[in-house]
Scaffold this motif. Structure first.
Motif, PDB file in Angstrom:
ATOM      1  N   UNK A  16      57.591 -16.133 -16.097  1.00 32.22           N
ATOM      2  CA  UNK A  16      57.645 -15.220 -14.947  1.00 32.22           C
ATOM      3  C   UNK A  16      58.533 -15.778 -13.842  1.00 32.22           C
ATOM      4  N   UNK A  17      58.467 -17.085 -13.622  1.00 30.10           N
ATOM      5  CA  UNK A  17      59.302 -17.716 -12.589  1.00 30.10           C
ATOM      6  C   UNK A  17      60.766 -17.693 -13.027  1.00 30.10           C
ATOM      7  N   UNK A  18      61.007 -18.027 -14.277  1.00 27.77           N
ATOM      8  CA  UNK A  18      62.375 -17.992 -14.809  1.00 27.77           C
ATOM      9  C   UNK A  18      62.954 -16.592 -14.675  1.00 27.77           C
ATOM     10  N   UNK A  19      62.166 -15.565 -14.974  1.00 31.16           N
ATOM     11  CA  UNK A  19      62.675 -14.192 -14.899  1.00 31.16           C
ATOM     12  C   UNK A  19      63.019 -13.805 -13.468  1.00 31.16           C
ATOM     13  N   UNK A  20      62.230 -14.244 -12.493  1.00 35.15           N
ATOM     14  CA  UNK A  20      62.573 -13.959 -11.088  1.00 35.15           C
ATOM     15  C   UNK A  20      63.930 -14.554 -10.736  1.00 35.15           C
ATOM     16  N   UNK A  24      67.847 -12.722  -9.927  1.00 35.69           N
ATOM     17  CA  UNK A  24      68.735 -13.041  -8.797  1.00 35.69           C
ATOM     18  C   UNK A  24      70.144 -13.310  -9.305  1.00 35.69           C
ATOM     19  N   UNK A  25      70.254 -14.101 -10.353  1.00 33.56           N
ATOM     20  CA  UNK A  25      71.567 -14.438 -10.907  1.00 33.56           C
ATOM     21  C   UNK A  25      72.275 -13.218 -11.478  1.00 33.56           C
ATOM     22  N   UNK A  26      71.528 -12.368 -12.169  1.00 33.28           N
ATOM     23  CA  UNK A  26      72.152 -11.176 -12.774  1.00 33.28           C
ATOM     24  C   UNK A  26      72.709 -10.232 -11.722  1.00 33.28           C
ATOM     25  N   UNK A  27      72.106 -10.212 -10.536  1.00 28.42           N
ATOM     26  CA  UNK A  27      72.627  -9.328  -9.483  1.00 28.42           C
ATOM     27  C   UNK A  27      73.665 -10.013  -8.585  1.00 28.42           C
ATOM     28  N   UNK A  28      74.090 -11.212  -8.978  1.00 28.69           N
ATOM     29  CA  UNK A  28      75.175 -11.886  -8.266  1.00 28.69           C
ATOM     30  C   UNK A  28      74.736 -12.876  -7.216  1.00 28.69           C
ATOM     31  N   UNK A  29      73.445 -13.235  -7.199  1.00 27.13           N
ATOM     32  CA  UNK A  29      72.942 -14.195  -6.221  1.00 27.13           C
ATOM     33  C   UNK A  29      73.054 -15.631  -6.695  1.00 27.13           C
ATOM     34  N   UNK A  30      72.606 -16.546  -5.834  1.00 24.49           N
ATOM     35  CA  UNK A  30      72.659 -17.976  -6.104  1.00 24.49           C
ATOM     36  C   UNK A  30      71.260 -18.547  -6.261  1.00 24.49           C
ATOM     37  N   UNK A  31      71.083 -19.390  -7.278  1.00 22.24           N
ATOM     38  CA  UNK A  31      69.806 -20.046  -7.540  1.00 22.24           C
ATOM     39  C   UNK A  31      70.064 -21.525  -7.798  1.00 22.24           C
ATOM     40  N   UNK A  32      69.371 -22.392  -7.064  1.00 19.37           N
ATOM     41  CA  UNK A  32      69.437 -23.828  -7.333  1.00 19.37           C
ATOM     42  C   UNK A  32      68.330 -24.183  -8.315  1.00 19.37           C
ATOM     43  N   UNK A 135      69.232 -18.913 -20.775  1.00 15.39           N
ATOM     44  CA  UNK A 135      68.821 -17.964 -21.811  1.00 15.39           C
ATOM     45  C   UNK A 135      68.341 -16.654 -21.197  1.00 15.39           C
ATOM     46  N   UNK A 136      67.540 -16.742 -20.153  1.00 15.84           N
ATOM     47  CA  UNK A 136      66.991 -15.526 -19.549  1.00 15.84           C
ATOM     48  C   UNK A 136      68.055 -14.710 -18.838  1.00 15.84           C
ATOM     49  N   UNK A 137      69.033 -15.395 -18.247  1.00 10.50           N
ATOM     50  CA  UNK A 137      70.108 -14.691 -17.553  1.00 10.50           C
ATOM     51  C   UNK A 137      71.043 -14.025 -18.557  1.00 10.50           C
TER      52      UNK A 137
END
Length: 196
Positions: A16-20, A24-32, A135-137
């Motif tokens: 669930x955390x990975x999917x959140x 974000x990444x799929x919509x063009x955001x940044x994740x550390x 993988x999830x992205x």
């Protein structure tokens, strides 16, 4: 923007955390997120606008290419026009792990990723959070270290928040990174391999 920090199990990342984070990444955001080396600041490597976001958040010079993280050799080969025997041997020996290979880039890799150059830097991380996120992205992730340019690389989520709070959408806190040093980079784009 307010940076969201989510705790994640570094050995068995919660889906669930990975999917959140992947959303974000799929919509063009940044994740550390943590890797076995340092925390990386991830964006969809095939989305030029998203990768530009990395440069803006870090204050990174445009002439400094970023490493692309993928989950396997097949995904790596999609990003390059050549896969020499040396690359195959290096990948078989050190992937997944802290080795980055520099190879001729495929045409669909945005120039912002390569700083306008003809090569792309690729690695397969070993960290379970990084692998689950890729993988999830469903996309390769551009992910230089998650710190302001010219500052020490982040080895804890707290370091990321201290340096980039408000500049990135999300930080996955998987505890301390194992190595604390960036990956070894080997240029295989020419006739003789070179450690950069």
């Amino acid at each position: 923007m307010s940076t969201v920090v989510l705790t994640i199990d570094p050995r068995e990342p919660q889906a669930a955390v990975i999917e959140q984070a992947a959303a974000v990444l799929r919509r063009g955001g940044l994740v550390a997120f943590p890797t076995e080396t340092v925390y990386g600041l991830g964006a969809d490597a095939l989305n030029a606008d998203a990768v530009h976001g990395i440069f803006a958040a870090k204050g990174r010079p445009a002439n400094n290419p970023v490493i692309v993280h993928v989950n396997d050799v097949a995904a790596a080969r999609e990003l390059t026009t050549a896969w020499p025997e040396t690359a195959a041997r290096c990948a078989a020996r050190w992937w997944p792990g802290p080795l980055t290979l520099v190879l001729p880039k495929a045409a669909h890799v945005p120039s912002v990723v390569t700083a306008g150059g003809p090569t792309v830097a690729i690695r397969v991380p070993a960290h379970p959070v990084a692998r689950a996120l890729i993988a999830a992205t469903g996309r390769p992730l551009a992910a230089p270290s998650a710190n302001p340019s010219l500052r020490v690389s982040a080895t804890l989520a707290e370091h990321v928040v201290h340096g980039l709070n408000g500049r990135v959408e999300m930080v996955l806190d998987g505890g301390p990174t194992r190595d604390g040093l960036e990956s070894t980079v080997v240029d295989l784009s020419g006739p003789t391999p070179r450690v950069l």
